[in-house]
Scaffold this motif. Structure first.
Motif, PDB file in Angstrom:
ATOM      1  N   THR A  55     -11.583 -16.860  -4.837  1.00  0.00           N
ATOM      2  CA  THR A  55     -10.414 -15.993  -4.929  1.00  0.00           C
ATOM      3  C   THR A  55      -9.572 -16.382  -6.143  1.00  0.00           C
ATOM      4  O   THR A  55      -9.174 -15.521  -6.942  1.00  0.00           O
ATOM      5  CB  THR A  55      -9.555 -16.096  -3.646  1.00  0.00           C
ATOM      6  N   ARG A  56      -9.329 -17.671  -6.300  1.00  0.00           N
ATOM      7  CA  ARG A  56      -8.538 -18.175  -7.431  1.00  0.00           C
ATOM      8  C   ARG A  56      -9.211 -17.812  -8.761  1.00  0.00           C
ATOM      9  O   ARG A  56      -8.560 -17.358  -9.704  1.00  0.00           O
ATOM     10  CB  ARG A  56      -8.363 -19.682  -7.307  1.00  0.00           C
ATOM     11  N   ALA A  57     -10.532 -17.969  -8.837  1.00  0.00           N
ATOM     12  CA  ALA A  57     -11.268 -17.659 -10.073  1.00  0.00           C
ATOM     13  C   ALA A  57     -11.180 -16.176 -10.411  1.00  0.00           C
ATOM     14  O   ALA A  57     -11.032 -15.808 -11.586  1.00  0.00           O
ATOM     15  CB  ALA A  57     -12.722 -18.100  -9.937  1.00  0.00           C
ATOM     16  N   LEU A  58     -11.260 -15.306  -9.397  1.00  0.00           N
ATOM     17  CA  LEU A  58     -11.149 -13.867  -9.643  1.00  0.00           C
ATOM     18  C   LEU A  58      -9.764 -13.492 -10.153  1.00  0.00           C
ATOM     19  O   LEU A  58      -9.628 -12.656 -11.055  1.00  0.00           O
ATOM     20  CB  LEU A  58     -11.488 -13.085  -8.370  1.00  0.00           C
ATOM     21  N   ILE A  59      -8.741 -14.116  -9.585  1.00  0.00           N
ATOM     22  CA  ILE A  59      -7.365 -13.867 -10.022  1.00  0.00           C
ATOM     23  C   ILE A  59      -7.211 -14.288 -11.481  1.00  0.00           C
ATOM     24  O   ILE A  59      -6.665 -13.551 -12.311  1.00  0.00           O
ATOM     25  CB  ILE A  59      -6.356 -14.615  -9.119  1.00  0.00           C
ATOM     26  N   ARG A  60      -7.703 -15.476 -11.809  1.00  0.00           N
ATOM     27  CA  ARG A  60      -7.615 -15.970 -13.186  1.00  0.00           C
ATOM     28  C   ARG A  60      -8.408 -15.078 -14.145  1.00  0.00           C
ATOM     29  O   ARG A  60      -7.954 -14.800 -15.255  1.00  0.00           O
ATOM     30  CB  ARG A  60      -8.138 -17.398 -13.273  1.00  0.00           C
ATOM     31  N   ALA A  61      -9.595 -14.641 -13.717  1.00  0.00           N
ATOM     32  CA  ALA A  61     -10.432 -13.787 -14.575  1.00  0.00           C
ATOM     33  C   ALA A  61      -9.744 -12.468 -14.890  1.00  0.00           C
ATOM     34  O   ALA A  61      -9.978 -11.869 -15.941  1.00  0.00           O
ATOM     35  CB  ALA A  61     -11.790 -13.541 -13.908  1.00  0.00           C
ATOM     36  N   ALA A  62      -8.881 -12.025 -13.993  1.00  0.00           N
ATOM     37  CA  ALA A  62      -8.128 -10.790 -14.215  1.00  0.00           C
ATOM     38  C   ALA A  62      -6.904 -11.036 -15.104  1.00  0.00           C
ATOM     39  O   ALA A  62      -6.147 -10.109 -15.400  1.00  0.00           O
ATOM     40  CB  ALA A  62      -7.687 -10.193 -12.881  1.00  0.00           C
ATOM     41  N   GLY A  63      -6.715 -12.288 -15.521  1.00  0.00           N
ATOM     42  CA  GLY A  63      -5.585 -12.608 -16.380  1.00  0.00           C
ATOM     43  C   GLY A  63      -4.266 -12.724 -15.643  1.00  0.00           C
ATOM     44  O   GLY A  63      -3.197 -12.619 -16.246  1.00  0.00           O
ATOM     45  N   LEU A  64      -4.344 -12.948 -14.336  1.00  0.00           N
ATOM     46  CA  LEU A  64      -3.143 -13.050 -13.514  1.00  0.00           C
ATOM     47  C   LEU A  64      -2.919 -14.496 -13.080  1.00  0.00           C
ATOM     48  O   LEU A  64      -3.860 -15.285 -13.011  1.00  0.00           O
ATOM     49  CB  LEU A  64      -3.272 -12.145 -12.285  1.00  0.00           C
ATOM     50  N   PRO A  65      -1.685 -14.854 -12.773  1.00  0.00           N
ATOM     51  CA  PRO A  65      -1.395 -16.232 -12.367  1.00  0.00           C
ATOM     52  C   PRO A  65      -1.887 -16.516 -10.948  1.00  0.00           C
ATOM     53  O   PRO A  65      -1.827 -15.649 -10.074  1.00  0.00           O
ATOM     54  CB  PRO A  65       0.131 -16.311 -12.438  1.00  0.00           C
ATOM     55  N   ASP A  66      -2.382 -17.739 -10.754  1.00  0.00           N
ATOM     56  CA  ASP A  66      -2.841 -18.131  -9.424  1.00  0.00           C
ATOM     57  C   ASP A  66      -1.862 -19.083  -8.742  1.00  0.00           C
ATOM     58  O   ASP A  66      -2.144 -19.604  -7.671  1.00  0.00           O
ATOM     59  CB  ASP A  66      -4.241 -18.736  -9.479  1.00  0.00           C
ATOM     60  N   VAL A  67      -0.714 -19.294  -9.361  1.00  0.00           N
ATOM     61  CA  VAL A  67       0.370 -20.073  -8.765  1.00  0.00           C
ATOM     62  C   VAL A  67       1.670 -19.310  -8.969  1.00  0.00           C
ATOM     63  O   VAL A  67       1.783 -18.477  -9.865  1.00  0.00           O
ATOM     64  CB  VAL A  67       0.489 -21.493  -9.370  1.00  0.00           C
TER      65      VAL A  67
END
Length: 101
Positions: free
Chosen positions: A33-45
């Motif tokens: 989930t975290r990797a997908l969020i990051r891949a979309a260019g969005l913050p994971d924190v």
């Protein structure tokens, strides 16, 4: 401050971590989930506003029903559930670990 999409993305990671703490999904699922969020260019924190500030904001969320916070969590990837059964100590732990230091 996060824009709306960033806040939603960080919240998705928090939801995944809460789901893991409840024993519903694995650490690998949270990492995915975290990797997908990051891949979309969005913050994971999320920004560190303090746990009590987040709890106050969450108390005004549209998912609050009858004065009780409700959460969209994952029983497994692709299977979301709405629940109000998240112990406050667990919620505080998730909020503490999901903010940018």
């Amino acid at each position: 401050m996060l824009h709306f999409g960033g806040a939603a993305a960080a919240g998705m990671v928090m939801a995944a971590q809460t789901s893991q703490r409840l024993g519903w999904i694995s650490g690998a699922d949270v990492a995915r989930t975290r990797a997908l969020i990051r891949a979309a260019g969005l913050p994971d924190v999320a920004p560190d506003l303090g746990v009590d500030t987040y709890l106050e904001y969450m108390g005004h969320d549209k998912k609050v029903e009858g004065g009780k916070m409700r959460f969209v969590l994952l029983k497994k990837l692709g299977e979301a559930v709405i629940t109000g059964d998240v112990p406050e100590a667990m919620l505080r732990q998730t909020l503490t670990t999901c903010v940018a230091a």
